[in-house]
Design an enzyme around this catalytic site. Structure first.
Site, short mmCIF file in Angstrom:
data_model
loop_
_atom_site.label_atom_id
_atom_site.label_comp_id
_atom_site.label_asym_id
_atom_site.label_seq_id
_atom_site.Cartn_x
_atom_site.Cartn_y
_atom_site.Cartn_z
N CYS A 57 -11.39 -8.48 4.40
CA CYS A 57 -11.39 -7.97 3.04
C CYS A 57 -11.52 -9.10 2.02
CB CYS A 57 -10.16 -7.13 2.76
SG CYS A 57 -8.64 -8.07 2.75
N GLN A 115 0.82 -1.22 0.00
CA GLN A 115 0.00 0.00 0.00
C GLN A 115 0.86 1.27 0.00
OE1 GLN A 115 -3.31 0.19 -0.20
NE2 GLN A 115 -3.88 -1.92 0.17
#
Ligand SMILES: *Cc1c(COP(=O)(O)O)cnc(C)c1O
Length: 391
Positions: free
Chosen positions: A329, A182
């Site tokens: 997720c 990320q």
């Protein structure tokens, strides 16, 4: 196509930037050679393109091009780093330290190693999602071989103190791996200053293609030994065999190049959008910000909402926006997010959470629309519920 929901799930994946697609196209057709073919032009031009991406990635993290090992993404890079080190260093020690809020692509390889006899310490985090360095200090043992702590969290955007962790590991002669899926080209990363020995990267979170990533593997001071997890033609200095996927690699390089060029202005713009969204949403009562207020990715806002059912909330938001909920997720499980639970949330509050991932192509108008719809959805759900929400 006219009424597609506003995309606000940039931590799951991002669209490929048009400039990236353009750069990739010739490598499917005209320049289709195998970068390992050393006897002709087709191979040379593919190899030159691969080399260019190695240089871009290396420059982005202050490494050298030879230290970049291409993989299919960050999942594979994490597996290679963790299992590769465990296998190569097991005679030195069998203890690994990681953190409760890591991605499953770090936690699951660790769990697997546990079945082989390795010992894994999973450190808790503080209420703001940051690792407490005194906890890390206490966790080191004489047989610790590896510490794995992510750069930026995929759910709450929290940025861990990499330089401090790196220094602690280096002092103790322990290898330091970070999952920077990320973080690449979004925050500054420097493997020298931060004393990072391995770093996992991926293209599809920075407007590059899916299916391509890399592992940075330090070659000097110390030279990291890795047992390959995929054997074959000896590509990538023997650490990861398989024909290199030239078009994806070209796209990866282009995506990182663009993201670095735009980093300062992009971060400023995303921070403003996030602050605007939070200012509006926080006017509601019973709204909690998840994760550290400033030490986080510019485009990340994660909130928990009191007095609503998590799945009803998501259902109400779906027609207008594409966001992720506080359940894991991965679409295969419906457990509450292990990250939000690690912050000390109840299961109910963890479920009633929304992750907004603001990205390059989101506009101010979209953010306002999202804020408005979220507020009205929460208000009407609270009104409908049998036990009305009161502060
Ligand atoms: C997306 C993500 C991964 C998985 O990356 P892939 O390239 O999709 O395999 C791993 N770690 C983090 C933190 C991520 O956000």
């Amino acid at each position: 196509m006219s009424h597609r929901p506003i995309y606000l799930d940039s931590h799951a994946t991002t669209p490929v930037d048009e400039r990236v697609v353009t750069a990739m196209l010739p490598y499917f057709t005209e320049h289709f050679g195998n970068p390992s073919s050393i006897n002709h032009l087709y191979g040379w031009e593919a190899e030159a393109a691969v080399k260019q991406t190695r240089e871009i990635l290396a420059a982005a993290i202050n490494a050298t091009p030879e230290e970049i090992v291409f993989t299919s993404g960050a999942t594979e890079a994490n597996n290679l780093a963790i299992k590769g080190v465990a296998e190569a260093y097991f005679q030195k020690g069998q203890h690994i330290i990681t953190v409760a809020t890591e991605h499953s692509a770090v936690l699951d390889p660790c769990k697997y190693l546990k079945t082989l006899g390795f010992e894994i310490t999973i450190l808790p985090v503080q209420k703001d999602g940051l690792l407490d360095l005194t906890e890390l200090e206490k966790a080191f043992r004489s047989d610790t071989i590896l510490v794995s702590v992510m750069a930026a969290n995929n759910e709450i955007g929290v940025l861990q103190p990499l330089a401090e962790i790196g220094a602690m590991c280096r002092d103790r002669n322990v290898l330091f791996h970070t999952d920077a899926a990320q973080a690449i080209a979004k925050i500054s990363l420097d493997v020298q200053a931060m004393k990072i020995d391995m770093m996992s990267l991926t293209a599809h979170k920075v407007y590059g293609p899916k299916g391509i990533g890399a592992l940075y593997v330090r070659r000097r001071n110390p030279r990291v030994q890795l047992a390959p997890q995929q054997h074959g033609g000896g590509h990538e200095r023997g650490m990861r065999s398989g024909t290199l996927y030239t078009p994806q690699i070209v796209g990866f390089g282009k995506a990182v190049e663009i993201a670095l060029e735009q980093q300062a202005t992009e971060n400023q713009r995303l921070t403003q959008l996030r602050q605007r969204l939070w200012e509006k949403l926080s006017q509601l009562e019973g709204i909690h910000l998840n994760g550290h207020p400033t030490q986080r990715l510019p485009g990340n806002l994660n909130i928990s909402v009191e007095g609503v059912d998590g799945s009803a909330l998501l259902l109400g938001l779906q027609p207008v926006m594409a966001v992720s909920s506080g359940s894991a997720c991965s679409s295969v499980t419906t457990a509450p997010s292990h990250v939000l639970i690690a912050l000390g949330h109840s299961e109910q509050l963890a479920y009633a959470s929304i992750r907004f991932g603001i990205g390059r192509f989101n506009t101010l108008e979209e953010i306002d629309q999202v804020a408005e719809h979220t507020i009205s959805t929460v208000q009407s759900l609270r009104k409908q519920s049998e036990t009305p929400f009161t502060e």
